[in-house]
Design an enzyme around this catalytic site. Structure first.
Site, PDB file in Angstrom:
ATOM      1  N   SER A  74       0.862  -1.193   0.000  1.00 51.00           N
ATOM      2  CA  SER A  74       0.000   0.000   0.000  1.00 51.00           C
ATOM      3  C   SER A  74       0.893   1.236   0.000  1.00 51.00           C
ATOM      4  O   SER A  74       2.084   1.148   0.346  1.00 51.00           O
ATOM      5  CB  SER A  74      -0.853  -0.013   1.267  1.00 51.00           C
ATOM      6  OG  SER A  74      -1.512   1.214   1.446  1.00 51.00           O
TER       7      SER A  74
ATOM      8  N   TYR B  13      -1.851  -0.626  10.573  1.00 46.48           N
ATOM      9  CA  TYR B  13      -1.950  -0.943   9.143  1.00 46.48           C
ATOM     10  C   TYR B  13      -0.629  -0.576   8.434  1.00 46.48           C
ATOM     11  O   TYR B  13      -0.080  -1.372   7.674  1.00 46.48           O
ATOM     12  CB  TYR B  13      -3.132  -0.176   8.547  1.00 46.48           C
ATOM     13  CG  TYR B  13      -3.428  -0.481   7.087  1.00 46.48           C
ATOM     14  CD1 TYR B  13      -4.134  -1.613   6.719  1.00 46.48           C
ATOM     15  CD2 TYR B  13      -3.000   0.382   6.073  1.00 46.48           C
ATOM     16  CE1 TYR B  13      -4.419  -1.889   5.383  1.00 46.48           C
ATOM     17  CE2 TYR B  13      -3.277   0.123   4.742  1.00 46.48           C
ATOM     18  CZ  TYR B  13      -3.982  -1.013   4.392  1.00 46.48           C
ATOM     19  OH  TYR B  13      -4.255  -1.272   3.073  1.00 46.48           O
TER      20      TYR B  13
HETATM   21  N1  LIG Z   1      -8.914  -0.407  -0.768  1.00 43.66           N
HETATM   22  C1  LIG Z   1      -7.873   0.400  -0.664  1.00 43.66           C
HETATM   23  O1  LIG Z   1      -7.996   1.654  -0.654  1.00 43.66           O
HETATM   24  C2  LIG Z   1      -6.494  -0.171  -0.558  1.00 43.66           C
HETATM   25  C3  LIG Z   1      -5.393   0.690  -0.702  1.00 43.66           C
HETATM   26  C4  LIG Z   1      -4.125   0.157  -0.629  1.00 43.66           C
HETATM   27  C5  LIG Z   1      -3.918  -1.203  -0.434  1.00 43.66           C
HETATM   28  N2  LIG Z   1      -5.012  -2.003  -0.291  1.00 43.66           N
HETATM   29  C6  LIG Z   1      -4.788  -3.417  -0.055  1.00 43.66           C
HETATM   30  O2  LIG Z   1      -5.344  -4.147  -1.127  1.00 43.66           O
HETATM   31  C7  LIG Z   1      -5.765  -5.436  -0.665  1.00 43.66           C
HETATM   32  C8  LIG Z   1      -7.190  -5.682  -1.085  1.00 43.66           C
HETATM   33  O3  LIG Z   1      -7.988  -4.664  -0.509  1.00 43.66           O
HETATM   34  P1  LIG Z   1      -9.529  -4.473  -0.851  1.00 43.66           P
HETATM   35  O4  LIG Z   1      -9.763  -3.016  -0.863  1.00 43.66           O
HETATM   36  O5  LIG Z   1      -9.901  -5.301  -2.016  1.00 43.66           O
HETATM   37  O6  LIG Z   1     -10.171  -5.038   0.495  1.00 43.66           O
HETATM   38  P2  LIG Z   1     -11.506  -5.872   0.716  1.00 43.66           P
HETATM   39  O7  LIG Z   1     -11.867  -5.649   2.131  1.00 43.66           O
HETATM   40  O8  LIG Z   1     -12.501  -5.563  -0.348  1.00 43.66           O
HETATM   41  O9  LIG Z   1     -11.000  -7.368   0.510  1.00 43.66           O
HETATM   42  C9  LIG Z   1     -10.166  -8.024   1.411  1.00 43.66           C
HETATM   43  C10 LIG Z   1     -10.496  -9.499   1.389  1.00 43.66           C
HETATM   44  O10 LIG Z   1      -9.585 -10.148   2.288  1.00 43.66           O
HETATM   45  C11 LIG Z   1     -10.328 -11.139   2.989  1.00 43.66           C
HETATM   46  N3  LIG Z   1      -9.655 -11.473   4.243  1.00 43.66           N
HETATM   47  C12 LIG Z   1      -9.573 -10.724   5.358  1.00 43.66           C
HETATM   48  N4  LIG Z   1      -8.910 -11.395   6.299  1.00 43.66           N
HETATM   49  C13 LIG Z   1      -8.568 -12.591   5.779  1.00 43.66           C
HETATM   50  C14 LIG Z   1      -7.864 -13.720   6.261  1.00 43.66           C
HETATM   51  N5  LIG Z   1      -7.400 -13.756   7.510  1.00 43.66           N
HETATM   52  N6  LIG Z   1      -7.688 -14.766   5.440  1.00 43.66           N
HETATM   53  C15 LIG Z   1      -8.173 -14.750   4.182  1.00 43.66           C
HETATM   54  N7  LIG Z   1      -8.866 -13.725   3.676  1.00 43.66           N
HETATM   55  C16 LIG Z   1      -9.043 -12.652   4.459  1.00 43.66           C
HETATM   56  C17 LIG Z   1     -11.691 -10.496   3.227  1.00 43.66           C
HETATM   57  O11 LIG Z   1     -12.678 -11.465   3.531  1.00 43.66           O
HETATM   58  C18 LIG Z   1     -11.910  -9.808   1.902  1.00 43.66           C
HETATM   59  O12 LIG Z   1     -12.581 -10.630   0.985  1.00 43.66           O
HETATM   60  C19 LIG Z   1      -5.552  -5.432   0.843  1.00 43.66           C
HETATM   61  O13 LIG Z   1      -4.344  -6.042   1.162  1.00 43.66           O
HETATM   62  C20 LIG Z   1      -5.481  -3.954   1.183  1.00 43.66           C
HETATM   63  O14 LIG Z   1      -4.762  -3.709   2.355  1.00 43.66           O
HETATM   64  C21 LIG Z   1      -6.286  -1.525  -0.348  1.00 43.66           C
END
Ligand SMILES: NC(=O)c1ccc[n+]([C@@H]2O[C@H](COP(=O)([O-])OP(=O)(O)OC[C@H]3O[C@@H](n4cnc5c(N)ncnc54)[C@H](O)[C@@H]3O)[C@@H](O)[C@H]2O)c1
Length: 315
Positions: free
Chosen positions: A173, A186
């Protein structure tokens, strides 16, 4: 080795690779064919993981979906098949549990085969100020967002090394590059994920003839719901990005075998500024951009346990 000779060799290589990367950045990149590759995506039940699953399925890859949420994962499975995916497999797995990762990995090898592209995407966010974050949620952030990567790499990297073929993708991120107010746990987890994945890049690079690729992704916020409620002061410079746009950029970075991808482009510039400007100047820039106010309106998905926070803070 003689220091003069060593320095001359260094400068020669430095100029050669600097020129090479300049030329490469100017010409359109070829994309690798992933048809037949076995792609495992953690956190595939939602947001980015789901979108990547649909993209890889449409490109003819065998797609393995892992998520802690079985129902959401099955929905991704259905959508990936609808996108043309013939071989799509869904497994319930809590990636933060070492035993569960190893157990489900064994099952995957038995059912499908050796994973050739591993995308560590599962993530959670608490979104509270440090002293308000319950201890167990801080530990959980680290386990899901960073430590789980140890277990998935341990499970799938040996086969990649044996075949000298594979690709490791780390979804870190922009919070893995900059500390952000309200995201202490985070940020710690995303810095850790970045450092771990970058170390592997160098470890693998030392293996003679290595063909295993690594990609580290550092996006700013995008609209999957994970950072629901967050806003930015100057969306022109720091927009909350569209999830489809982010997924497409990440897919391209993987297919082009890029080592790093930061989104939006402004993050590259901010990284340079961070290295050369004093913290006071960075503070002025931060006030202008409002980056450290982004979490003020955060709602998100995870509801941390307030009661436990109070109790834990007293001990
Ligand atoms: N959305 C943003 O703004 C953003 C920005 C930067 C980085 N990210 C990163 O991108 C990735 C995806 O984010 P997103 O926005 O799609 O989030 P999201 O919440 O839509 O999806 C995350 C998924 O991870 C699953 N999950 C959570 N804990 C888990 C575990 N212990 N084992 C298996 N699965 C698990 C959840 O059930 C969910 O389906 C993450 O790593 C997040 O930190 C997101």
């Amino acid at each position: 080795m003689n220091i003069i000779l060593d320095t001359i060799i260094f400068l020669g290589k430095f100029l050669y690779y600097a020129l090479e990367s300049l030329i490469v950045s100017l010409i359109p990149k070829s994309k690798k064919d992933v048809a037949g590759e076995i792609v495992l995506i953690t956190g595939a039940g939602s947001g980015l993981g789901r979108l990547l699953a649909m993209h890889f399925a449409s490109l003819g890859a065998t797609v393995i979906l892992w998520d802690i949420n079985q129902e959401a994962n099955m929905e991704t499975c259905r959508l990936a098949k609808k996108k043309g995916g013939v071989k799509v497999f869904a497994y319930k797995c809590d990636c933060s549990s070492r035993q569960e990762v190893y157990k489900v990995a064994d099952q995957v090898r038995e059912d499908v085969g050796d994973v050739t592209i591993l995308i560590n995407n599962a993530g959670i966010v608490v979104g509270k100020l440090f002293l308000d974050t319950p201890d167990h949620m801080m530990e959980r952030s680290l386990s899901v967002n960073a430590i789980s990567h140890f277990w998935t790499y341990k499970a799938f990297l040996p086969a990649m090394v044996k075949a000298n073929h594979g690709h490791l993708v780390c979804i870190s991120s922009a919070a893995g590059l900059f500390g952000i107010r309200g995201l202490s746990d985070y940020c710690a987890s995303k810095f850790a994920a970045f450092g771990f994945a970058e170390s592997l890049f160098y470890e693998l690079g030392k293996i003679k003839g290595n063909k295993i690729k690594t990609t580290i992704i550092c996006p700013f916020f995008f609209n999957t719901g994970m950072f629901e409620g967050c806003t930015t002061k100057h969306p022109f410079l720091l927009p909350i990005m569209e999830q489809e746009h982010v997924a497409q950029k990440i897919l391209n970075a993987i297919l082009e075998e890029k080592v790093y991808l930061m989104l939006p482009r402004f993050i590259y510039f901010a990284m340079i500024l961070k290295q050369i400007l004093s913290p006071k100047v960075m503070n002025v820039l931060d006030e202008y951009l409002g980056a450290n106010e982004t979490m003020t309106s955060f709602k998100g998905r995870v509801k941390a346990d307030e009661t436990q926070s109070e109790t834990e803070r007293k001990h």
